[in-house]
Write a protein that holds these residues in place. Sequence first.
Motif, PDB file in Angstrom:
ATOM      1  N   LEU A   6      -6.171   2.507  -2.674  1.00 48.00           N
ATOM      2  CA  LEU A   6      -6.847   1.902  -1.533  1.00 48.00           C
ATOM      3  C   LEU A   6      -7.733   0.724  -1.937  1.00 48.00           C
ATOM      4  O   LEU A   6      -7.655  -0.352  -1.327  1.00 48.00           O
ATOM      5  CB  LEU A   6      -7.662   2.965  -0.787  1.00 48.00           C
ATOM      6  CG  LEU A   6      -8.166   2.573   0.592  1.00 48.00           C
ATOM      7  CD1 LEU A   6      -7.003   2.200   1.498  1.00 48.00           C
ATOM      8  CD2 LEU A   6      -8.946   3.710   1.204  1.00 48.00           C
TER       9      LEU A   6
ATOM     10  N   ALA B  84       0.802   3.987  -2.823  1.00 49.03           N
ATOM     11  CA  ALA B  84       0.280   5.294  -2.416  1.00 49.03           C
ATOM     12  C   ALA B  84       1.324   6.383  -2.622  1.00 49.03           C
ATOM     13  O   ALA B  84       1.014   7.453  -3.167  1.00 49.03           O
ATOM     14  CB  ALA B  84      -0.170   5.250  -0.956  1.00 49.03           C
TER      15      ALA B  84
ATOM     16  N   TYR C   5       0.825  -1.207   0.000  1.00 44.87           N
ATOM     17  CA  TYR C   5       0.000   0.000   0.000  1.00 44.87           C
ATOM     18  C   TYR C   5       0.861   1.260   0.000  1.00 44.87           C
ATOM     19  O   TYR C   5       0.624   2.194  -0.771  1.00 44.87           O
ATOM     20  CB  TYR C   5      -0.966   0.010   1.184  1.00 44.87           C
ATOM     21  CG  TYR C   5      -1.709   1.315   1.305  1.00 44.87           C
ATOM     22  CD1 TYR C   5      -2.696   1.654   0.384  1.00 44.87           C
ATOM     23  CD2 TYR C   5      -1.395   2.224   2.304  1.00 44.87           C
ATOM     24  CE1 TYR C   5      -3.357   2.866   0.464  1.00 44.87           C
ATOM     25  CE2 TYR C   5      -2.058   3.433   2.391  1.00 44.87           C
ATOM     26  CZ  TYR C   5      -3.040   3.751   1.475  1.00 44.87           C
ATOM     27  OH  TYR C   5      -3.686   4.960   1.559  1.00 44.87           O
TER      28      TYR C   5
ATOM     29  N   LEU D 110      -5.627   7.759  -1.599  1.00 37.84           N
ATOM     30  CA  LEU D 110      -6.915   7.114  -1.858  1.00 37.84           C
ATOM     31  C   LEU D 110      -6.892   6.252  -3.124  1.00 37.84           C
ATOM     32  O   LEU D 110      -7.611   5.263  -3.206  1.00 37.84           O
ATOM     33  CB  LEU D 110      -8.021   8.165  -1.977  1.00 37.84           C
ATOM     34  CG  LEU D 110      -8.479   8.810  -0.688  1.00 37.84           C
ATOM     35  CD1 LEU D 110      -9.514   9.898  -0.972  1.00 37.84           C
ATOM     36  CD2 LEU D 110      -9.054   7.770   0.269  1.00 37.84           C
TER      37      LEU D 110
ATOM     38  N   ILE E   5      -7.293  -3.168  -0.840  1.00 40.55           N
ATOM     39  CA  ILE E   5      -8.334  -3.847  -0.058  1.00 40.55           C
ATOM     40  C   ILE E   5      -8.679  -5.182  -0.709  1.00 40.55           C
ATOM     41  O   ILE E   5      -8.809  -6.205  -0.029  1.00 40.55           O
ATOM     42  CB  ILE E   5      -9.582  -2.949   0.099  1.00 40.55           C
ATOM     43  CG1 ILE E   5      -9.269  -1.808   1.056  1.00 40.55           C
ATOM     44  CG2 ILE E   5     -10.779  -3.747   0.598  1.00 40.55           C
ATOM     45  CD1 ILE E   5     -10.355  -0.753   1.157  1.00 40.55           C
TER      46      ILE E   5
END
Length: 190
Positions: free
Chosen positions: A157, A106, A102, A154, A161
Amino acid sequence: MEANDRSVVKAFIILGFSSMPHLQALSFILILATYVLTLTANLVIISVVKAKQHLHRPMYYFLCSFSFLEILFTTSTAPKMLESLVEVRSTISVAGCIAQLYLFFALGSTQCFLLAIMTYDRNLAICHPLRYPAIMTMWICTRLIGMVLQGGFLAPLLPIIFISQLSFCGPEEIQHYFLDAGPLLRLASS
């Protein structure tokens, strides 16, 4: 072998260059030197911009932000990569793997968004040189950096997930020198 007989993976083993052990020491030295050089260069950029009053302008504010993101981006992968080059069997938990993945995505997407904003800033300075100081204020710069951070963190994300919902069974060895989505998805059993 049936899927029910397999044990669920709780950690991954990063093999790195285990098939070429003669390259591990050289790779470690090169990657460590590059990592230290990256950290040093970006810290110098941030320090110079902070120290020189005449550099307190939007372009340099964006440049400092980019340097800070570059420090975070390289730090999200380089230490674990260096560890995998030193240890024979470097392990990382599945949760640690997802967190590192992540952060990697990100921070990478945040850098891309920041480069787009920097391009807009330079276009504005070239096309509207007289109005530029009135348009691009430090308040606007701060807002743009905030939007970049929100968008960058965001954007990956939802895929992360989905990846975190996968179950991993079977060989827990990753034939790579750092964690990336491709090698990780090849190990997914669902």
